[in-house]
Motif scaffolding. Structure first.
Motif, PDB file in Angstrom:
ATOM      1  N   ASP A 259       0.216   3.820  -7.381  1.00 25.02           N
ATOM      2  CA  ASP A 259      -1.285   3.694  -7.656  1.00 25.02           C
ATOM      3  C   ASP A 259      -1.885   2.669  -6.464  1.00 25.02           C
ATOM      4  O   ASP A 259      -2.282   1.499  -7.311  1.00 25.02           O
ATOM      5  CB  ASP A 259      -1.544   3.927  -9.099  1.00 25.02           C
ATOM      6  N   PRO A 260      -1.806   2.955  -5.584  1.00 22.78           N
ATOM      7  CA  PRO A 260      -2.386   1.695  -4.630  1.00 22.78           C
ATOM      8  C   PRO A 260      -3.559   1.669  -4.470  1.00 22.78           C
ATOM      9  O   PRO A 260      -4.413   2.562  -4.627  1.00 22.78           O
ATOM     10  CB  PRO A 260      -1.677   2.018  -3.174  1.00 22.78           C
ATOM     11  N   ARG A 261      -4.101   0.516  -4.416  1.00 22.37           N
ATOM     12  CA  ARG A 261      -5.812   0.164  -4.159  1.00 22.37           C
ATOM     13  C   ARG A 261      -6.000   0.617  -2.847  1.00 22.37           C
ATOM     14  O   ARG A 261      -5.507   0.458  -1.930  1.00 22.37           O
ATOM     15  CB  ARG A 261      -6.124  -1.275  -4.544  1.00 22.37           C
ATOM     16  N   PRO A 262      -7.462   1.430  -2.899  1.00 21.43           N
ATOM     17  CA  PRO A 262      -7.828   2.140  -1.400  1.00 21.43           C
ATOM     18  C   PRO A 262      -8.007   0.829  -0.466  1.00 21.43           C
ATOM     19  O   PRO A 262      -8.031   1.318   0.775  1.00 21.43           O
ATOM     20  CB  PRO A 262      -9.042   2.810  -1.603  1.00 21.43           C
ATOM     21  N   VAL A 263      -7.918  -0.317  -0.908  1.00 18.78           N
ATOM     22  CA  VAL A 263      -8.339  -1.354   0.181  1.00 18.78           C
ATOM     23  C   VAL A 263      -7.308  -1.869   0.874  1.00 18.78           C
ATOM     24  O   VAL A 263      -7.601  -2.713   1.918  1.00 18.78           O
ATOM     25  CB  VAL A 263      -9.400  -2.569  -0.675  1.00 18.78           C
ATOM     26  N   LEU A 264      -6.222  -1.746   0.315  1.00 18.46           N
ATOM     27  CA  LEU A 264      -4.947  -2.225   1.039  1.00 18.46           C
ATOM     28  C   LEU A 264      -4.603  -1.855   2.229  1.00 18.46           C
ATOM     29  O   LEU A 264      -4.176  -2.672   3.271  1.00 18.46           O
ATOM     30  CB  LEU A 264      -3.690  -2.256  -0.168  1.00 18.46           C
TER      31      LEU A 264
ATOM     32  N   ASP B  36       3.706   1.124  -3.616  1.00 19.00           N
ATOM     33  CA  ASP B  36       3.045   1.214  -4.995  1.00 19.00           C
ATOM     34  C   ASP B  36       2.802   2.717  -5.264  1.00 19.00           C
ATOM     35  O   ASP B  36       2.330   3.288  -4.530  1.00 19.00           O
ATOM     36  CB  ASP B  36       1.817   0.270  -5.035  1.00 19.00           C
TER      37      ASP B  36
ATOM     38  N   ALA C 153       0.855  -1.075   0.008  1.00 20.53           N
ATOM     39  CA  ALA C 153      -0.029  -0.069  -0.130  1.00 20.53           C
ATOM     40  C   ALA C 153       0.952   1.248   0.206  1.00 20.53           C
ATOM     41  O   ALA C 153       0.317   2.406  -0.590  1.00 20.53           O
ATOM     42  CB  ALA C 153      -0.950   0.056   1.349  1.00 20.53           C
TER      43      ALA C 153
END
Length: 108
Positions: free
Chosen positions: A74-79, A72, A69
């Motif tokens: 452009d991390p995914r918001p769920v991580l 990265d 998280a």
């Protein structure tokens, strides 16, 4: 050998590989996972139904998710919430796991 403990051993080794591949690359992550899998302490813990292997899995998986998280572009918001929940499960499994999380929180 208890099948659940054996599964937790495999999950912990997989979490270590995931964390190490994020931090140091796949080749060295494979070496780290292999050394970890063949260590006497890991093999001894897999024979007894204790909470150490489950705590190890939750700690390594939580730190790997947190590294994914934060590192990265452009991390995914769920991580990040998933990493927090996984690290929380480590503390719920063994309360003394908080010793490992205090330096992690201070590093952020």
């Amino acid at each position: 050998m208890d099948p659940l403990q054996f599964a937790l051993l495999g999950l912990g080794i997989g979490a270590l590989y995931a964390l190490a591949s994020l931090l140091i690359g796949r080749r060295w992550a494979l070496a780290a996972a292999l050394v970890h899998a063949l260590s006497a302490a890991q093999l001894r813990q897999a024979k007894f139904p204790t909470a150490e292997l489950m705590t190890q899995f939750f700690l390594l998986a939580g730190v790997a998710l947190l590294a994914l998280a934060t590192l990265d572009d452009d991390p995914r918001p769920v991580l990040a919430p998933l990493a927090g929940a996984t690290l929380g499960m480590a503390i719920l499994t063994r309360y003394d796991a908080i010793v490992f999380l205090v330096p992690l929180a201070a590093a952020q």
